[in-house]
Write a protein that holds these residues in place. Structure first.
Motif, PDB file in Angstrom:
ATOM      1  N   SER A 150     -51.679  -4.518  20.149  1.00  0.00           N
ATOM      2  CA  SER A 150     -52.627  -3.416  20.298  1.00  0.00           C
ATOM      3  C   SER A 150     -52.197  -2.566  21.476  1.00  0.00           C
ATOM      4  O   SER A 150     -51.287  -2.912  22.210  1.00  0.00           O
ATOM      5  CB  SER A 150     -54.035  -3.940  20.530  1.00  0.00           C
ATOM      6  N   SER A 151     -52.870  -1.441  21.649  1.00  0.00           N
ATOM      7  CA  SER A 151     -52.498  -0.584  22.761  1.00  0.00           C
ATOM      8  C   SER A 151     -53.748  -0.135  23.503  1.00  0.00           C
ATOM      9  O   SER A 151     -53.942   1.025  23.770  1.00  0.00           O
ATOM     10  CB  SER A 151     -51.731   0.634  22.247  1.00  0.00           C
ATOM     11  N   SER A 152     -54.622  -1.085  23.783  1.00  0.00           N
ATOM     12  CA  SER A 152     -55.882  -0.742  24.415  1.00  0.00           C
ATOM     13  C   SER A 152     -55.703  -0.380  25.883  1.00  0.00           C
ATOM     14  O   SER A 152     -54.830  -0.903  26.568  1.00  0.00           O
ATOM     15  CB  SER A 152     -56.843  -1.922  24.308  1.00  0.00           C
TER      16      SER A 152
ATOM     17  N   TYR B  97     -56.474   0.026  14.102  1.00  0.00           N
ATOM     18  CA  TYR B  97     -55.088  -0.162  14.509  1.00  0.00           C
ATOM     19  C   TYR B  97     -54.158  -0.068  13.312  1.00  0.00           C
ATOM     20  O   TYR B  97     -53.113   0.554  13.345  1.00  0.00           O
ATOM     21  CB  TYR B  97     -54.919  -1.504  15.210  1.00  0.00           C
ATOM     22  N   SER B  98     -54.534  -0.714  12.237  1.00  0.00           N
ATOM     23  CA  SER B  98     -53.678  -0.657  11.054  1.00  0.00           C
ATOM     24  C   SER B  98     -54.557  -0.691   9.817  1.00  0.00           C
ATOM     25  O   SER B  98     -55.760  -0.901   9.901  1.00  0.00           O
ATOM     26  CB  SER B  98     -52.714  -1.849  11.030  1.00  0.00           C
TER      27      SER B  98
ATOM     28  N   ARG C  71     -54.932  10.378  20.388  1.00  0.00           N
ATOM     29  CA  ARG C  71     -54.782   9.272  21.343  1.00  0.00           C
ATOM     30  C   ARG C  71     -54.345   9.803  22.709  1.00  0.00           C
ATOM     31  O   ARG C  71     -54.791   9.333  23.752  1.00  0.00           O
ATOM     32  CB  ARG C  71     -53.771   8.252  20.806  1.00  0.00           C
TER      33      ARG C  71
ATOM     34  N   GLU D 130     -58.033  -0.383  20.496  1.00  0.00           N
ATOM     35  CA  GLU D 130     -57.666  -0.657  19.108  1.00  0.00           C
ATOM     36  C   GLU D 130     -57.049  -2.032  19.076  1.00  0.00           C
ATOM     37  O   GLU D 130     -56.393  -2.455  20.017  1.00  0.00           O
ATOM     38  CB  GLU D 130     -56.713   0.406  18.560  1.00  0.00           C
ATOM     39  N   GLN D 131     -57.284  -2.757  18.026  1.00  0.00           N
ATOM     40  CA  GLN D 131     -56.862  -4.154  18.011  1.00  0.00           C
ATOM     41  C   GLN D 131     -56.434  -4.556  16.607  1.00  0.00           C
ATOM     42  O   GLN D 131     -57.158  -4.306  15.641  1.00  0.00           O
ATOM     43  CB  GLN D 131     -58.045  -5.014  18.485  1.00  0.00           C
ATOM     44  N   GLU D 132     -55.300  -5.180  16.533  1.00  0.00           N
ATOM     45  CA  GLU D 132     -54.738  -5.514  15.232  1.00  0.00           C
ATOM     46  C   GLU D 132     -55.634  -6.470  14.452  1.00  0.00           C
ATOM     47  O   GLU D 132     -56.202  -7.389  15.001  1.00  0.00           O
ATOM     48  CB  GLU D 132     -53.355  -6.156  15.397  1.00  0.00           C
TER      49      GLU D 132
END
Length: 998
Positions: free
Chosen positions: A3-5, A82-83, A114, A126-128
DNA sequence: CCTGCCCCATA
DNA sequence: GTATGGGGCAGGA
């Protein structure tokens, strides 16, 4: 890292705090089609959604006071998906299947949004494996549990289950608060039962199955009655309605899975704790740098004003433009000249009339444009058509009320009822209006009463025609109110004849055509059936048919109201379904530049009509009758008996039965083939009878179809013939002409051309005919990019002779006409998706020889084979092909059916981009013609279009000034959207009649 | 009276 | 070999 939180300030959530959670993913889609398209000035980068997003974030940030009084945020985060995959796909593999790729001009905005969040210094999560909705649910429940207030900035109905107990929603587009009451209004149950309703009703957007036959309304009623889903499923056998009971029993498991899919996960192991979402002040420099880079002047100024930071000191920041999500396996379009981004580029550069500005009806849900369209369709599905609810408007007061209602709505549908299908002689009898689904009325204006003896009795109570139209005219011409009709050309012409210039307008028939050409008809009954499964009343049911048919003014008002108001009602519903699909299908430019503007252009042409010399036609009829009678006598003599020469069956019996001539072939139904080519072969073999029959057929055809029929179409008032052009009848974009068909007036034979001579100009005027030379071959040379063809057109050579010279290695000088003829047939064959069989037929040569020609042709022009192969492959993979202007031609059956049928669709798919692009080009010329002539100060009226030819009527003394203007508009028609690699050439001539002008 | 078929006019 | 519209015949209502 999955993720890219990015966290915010650390600040433990406590009672009195206010957490704002922004659903970033759905916002993007929503903003994309709810907001007007906006592009960055310097490079045309689409930024509409980013702009809307930044305005909203800025508002939220400004409200943040850090004190937590329940108004502004103390904590704030933007949550993204995320996806595409989540744990729900493991529950149900079809979850959110069939989601189309995001539109091309939306893709770069995902990344930009973003970057915007980062520039605002706001936490971004965001989290996978989890959807944004689950993260929002987890944070919201946790914060509410600690006594904080939570505002979810989203309009997604899936989030509504969270509302209540300190959690509310805020619709970012409508700035509308959504609390428990609003959720109950939408779902008919309290928020904690929303998932049960969703489990039953399903969701076409997310592809949640639900239970068949149960929509939101029924689901709410059942849940209210039984308490919850599980109780309902346990006691399903108590349901009275047999079908519903069976469906519930059969699909109980589906309902349970649907509930799991719909229920949000409140215990996601979040990587960023809720306590880390505290609001931080934005870094003004960074924020201004971003806004300057995006060229948001207003927001830049606001940020500067609020922070006291001088924007002049800041350089525009670096923004990375990425096409996200990554380009998938989407195939490239057929034409190298039409890259995927062409429609967007066209919109940005093309100086075409813009869409009228219309208030959004706000009926679209979140998601992709396609999903929005699906949602719009789904929303209309449950609303049944109730004909008894329609109003008959028979007082000025009620009419004024409906007019006010229409103004208020900003958009309404309208349909005229008249005495004739020909708009040029139709008298207005009444009109219907719909301002919302189910909300429709009929306004009788000129009804009569039939007393059963075919004598008109006292008219029913109604508003006098003139009074009604006087009231309606301002509304119908109001630039701020959108009028919708199914086949507006008809209604527009009728209104114009009553002095009303209807605008702006949309046309549901043309919307359907731009979107779905080739998938079926675009008539209202068919569309209603296709989209709503609803069969409107047939005209024949209210007005009768055959000898019992009456004009609409004699239809009783109750029947008339049901019929007419339903048409308006259905039209409005169709618009709500179809209009949102324009963006989703990238068909907006086609609709705006090639469809809608044609309505008034064609209406003008139809209204003007063309003059025919009736006396000449009548003389011709006599001549033809005489010659045919003479031939008939000779035929009987040769046959040894009298028979009906016009009957292929009887003729076949004479030729192949009685006379035993050779070359007998069967048709599909077992009858003898007596087509022209068979008779020609027999005639060439020296048989007299077949050649007489051929001559007879030609004469009787000309007589019945043209000289006898045409005078019947002369309008009594105007003395001219007014054909009707169909805009949505072909798969390729060509027009069609009917009643009468003026696109098949004879030209090839001397006899036929005598009919053409009967089309004449008014006294003191000339007819000017301007036609494109070899437009389809030029389009082919452009699309397939064939060097020799390009060069030949560049140099103005004889294209068929050049082809022959290339193929057979003979010089153009002194070429055998037969050799050129073969090359010409091949060139045409290529356009039609050549086959050895067809070419052999055309040239009357053995199939093998035809195959050799084709082989040789492809060796000389390998680019043509590449074009044909790639077009075929594209059509098979996608089910459609496109013209160079982005018009889509669908061939849904190209992968189905027998090989011979598939081959047929393949040839059609090869032909469509060529024929269709040529059709688009002349449409563009027609749309621009009137303005261009006016600007040039020359007088000319466009009368007819015959696919590659335009016919004008021009004052004699203006002819020389007009012709160059016409030719220039036609030759430059593709610009600026497409710059053809070959020049277009137009030949124009003027004469007193069509034959000599052509 | 409607429908399918054959045939034929155009680009 | 592509795209149409329309007339007449023949058969089934």
């Amino acid at each position: 890292m999955p993720s890219s939180s990015i966290s915010g300030a650390s600040r433990p959530i406590q009672s009195g705090d206010h957490l704002y959670l922004v659903d970033g993913s759905s916002y993007i889609f929503r903003a994309y089609h709810a907001l007007p398209p906006l592009t960055r000035k310097s490079d045309g980068l689409p930024i509409g959604a980013v702009h809307g997003f930044c305005q909203m974030l800025w508002k939220l940030v400004r409200e943040a006071d850090g004190e937590g009084d329940g108004a502004g945020p103390t904590h704030l985060a933007v949550i993204f998906d995320y996806s595409a995959r989540s744990f729900r796909n493991d529950l149900y593999d079809q979850y959110k299947a069939h989601r189309p790729e995001p539109p091309e001009d939306l893709r770069p905005q995902f990344g930009l949004i973003r970057q915007a969040v980062a520039a605002f210094n706001i936490a971004c999560v965001e989290q996978e494996g989890y959807e944004a909705d689950d993260l929002i649910a987890t944070y919201a429940r946790e914060a509410a549990g600690k006594g904080a207030t939570v505002t979810i900035v989203a309009s997604d109905k899936d989030l509504m289950q969270l509302v209540g107990d300190g959690i509310e929603m805020l619709d970012p587009m409508k700035e509308k608060r959504i609390g428990v009451a609003e959720v109950e209004e939408k779902f008919g149950v309290r928020p904690d039962r929303v998932v049960d309703v969703q489990a039953l009703a399903g969701d076409s957007v997310d592809n949640i199955p639900g239970v068949p036959g149960i929509g939101v309304k029924t689901a709410a009623q059942l849940i209210t009655e039984y308490g919850d889903l599980e109780a309902l499923l346990q006691r399903a056998d108590e349901i009275k309605q047999p079908k519903r009971r069976q469906n519930l029993l059969d699909h109980a498991q589906n309902a349970r899975i649907s509930r799991q899919l719909a229920e949000l996960k409140c215990d996601v192991p979040v990587e960023v704790a809720a306590d880390e979402l505290g609001v931080r002040d934005p870094d003004p420099e960074r924020l201004i740098a971003f806004c300057k880079a995006m060229e948001f002047t207003t927001i830049t100024r606001r940020v500067a004003d609020a922070t006291g930071f001088d924007p002049a000191k800041v350089e525009p920041g670096e923004v990375t433009v990425k096409y996200w999500p990554p380009e998938g396996a989407t195939a490239t379009p057929v034409s190298p000249a039409a890259p995927a981004a062409a429609p967007a580029a066209t919109l940005a550069t093309d100086a075409e009339p813009a869409a009228p500005e219309v208030r959004s009806n706000g009926a679209h849900g979140p998601g992709t444009p396609a999903a929005a369209a699906a949602a719009a369709a789904a929303a209309l599905e449950g609303v049944s058509v109730d004909r008894s609810a329609y109003e008959t408007v028979d007082t000025i007061e009620r009419l004024d009320a409906w007019i006010a209602e229409a103004y208020e709505a900003g958009v309404f549908s309208i349909d005229t009822e008249t005495t004739s299908l020909f708009p040029m002689q139709a008298e207005l009898v009444g009109l219907s209006i719909a301002t919302a689904p189910g909300k429709a009325c009929y306004v009788p204006l000129a009804h009569r009463n039939s007393d059963g003896l075919d004598l008109a009795g006292e008219p029913p109570r109604q508003i006098p025609l003139a009074d009604g139209l006087q009231r309606l005219k301002p509304l119908l011409e109001d630039r701020g109110t959108l009028k919708i009709a199914q086949n507006m050309k008809y209604d527009w012409l009728v209104f114009l004849r009553y002095g009303i210039d209807v605008r702006p307008f949309d046309d549901t028939m043309l919307l359907s055509y731009a979107l779905d050409a080739g998938l079926g008809g675009n008539g209202m009954d068919e569309l209603s059936e296709r989209w709503f499964g609803h069969k409107p009343i047939k005209f024949a049911e209210v007005a009768g048919s055959g000898r019992n048919k009456v004009t609409f003014d004699l239809v009783p008002l109750d029947k008339a109201t049901e019929y007419a108001a339903e048409d308006a009602d259905v039209t409005l519903r169709l618009w709500r379904v179809l209009k949102p699909r324009l963006a989703a299908d990238h068909s907006a430019t086609v609709y705006e530049t090639l469809e809608r503007p044609m309505v008034t252009v064609l209406a003008g042409m139809e209204r003007r009509g063309i003059m025919v010399d009736r006396a000449m036609l009548s003389r011709l009829s006599g001549d033809f009758a005489q010659s045919a009678a003479a031939l008939e006598a000779e035929i009987y003599e040769l046959a040894g008996e009298t028979f009906n020469v016009g009957s292929p069956k009887q003729l076949g019996d004479i030729l192949f039965g009685k006379m035993g001539l050779p070359g007998a072939k069967k048709t599909k139904t077992g009858a003898w083939t007596t087509g022209a080519s068979v008779l020609e072969d027999l005639a060439a073999a020296g048989h007299e009878l077949p050649s007489k029959v051929l001559a007879w057929r030609q004469l009787t055809k000309l007589k019945s179809t043209y000289t006898d029929a045409l005078p019947g179409y002369v309008n009594a008032e105007t003395g001219r013939v007014h054909t009707c052009y169909a805009l949505a009848a072909t798969t390729t974009g060509r027009l069609s002409s009917s009643e009468p068909n003026l696109q098949n007036i004879p030209v090839r034979t001397e006899e036929g051309r005598r009919i053409r001579k009967a089309f004449i100009a008014e006294k003191g005027m000339k007819l000017v005919s301007a036609d494109y030379s070899q437009i389809e071959l030029r389009v082919l040379a452009h699309i397939a990019d064939i060097p020799q063809l390009r060069k030949a057109f560049e140099d103005g050579l004889d294209i068929h002779a050049m082809t022959a010279s290339e193929m057979f290695g003979v010089p153009v000088e002194g070429m055998d006409p037969m050799v050129r003829r073969r090359a010409k047939a091949i060139n045409f064959g290529i356009i039609y998706g050549i086959s050895a069989f067809g070419l052999a037929n055309q040239l009357a040569i053995p199939r093998q020889e035809a195959a050799d020609y084709i082989k040789r042709y492809f060796e000389r022009f390998p680019g043509i084979r590449d074009y044909m192969d790639s077009t075929k492959a594209f059509a098979r993979a996608n089910g459609y092909v496109e013209t160079i202007f982005g018009r889509r031609c669908n061939y849904p059956n190209i992968t189905r059916g027998h090989p011979s049928e598939r081959a047929f669709f393949e040839r059609a798919a090869i032909n469509a981009p060529i024929q269709g692009s040529a059709a688009d080009i002349i449409r563009r010329a027609m749309v621009r013609m009137e303005d261009a002539l006016e600007k040039a100060g020359v007088e000319a009226s466009m009368l007819l279009q015959v696919h590659d030819e335009l016919i004008f009527e021009v004052p004699e003394d203006a002819v020389n000034d007009v012709m160059p203007v016409i030719a220039r508009v036609m030759e430059e028609a593709p610009l600026p959207a497409v710059e053809l690699k070959v020049p277009l050439r137009v030949d124009a001539r003027a004469a007193d009649n069509w034959d000599e002008a052509h």
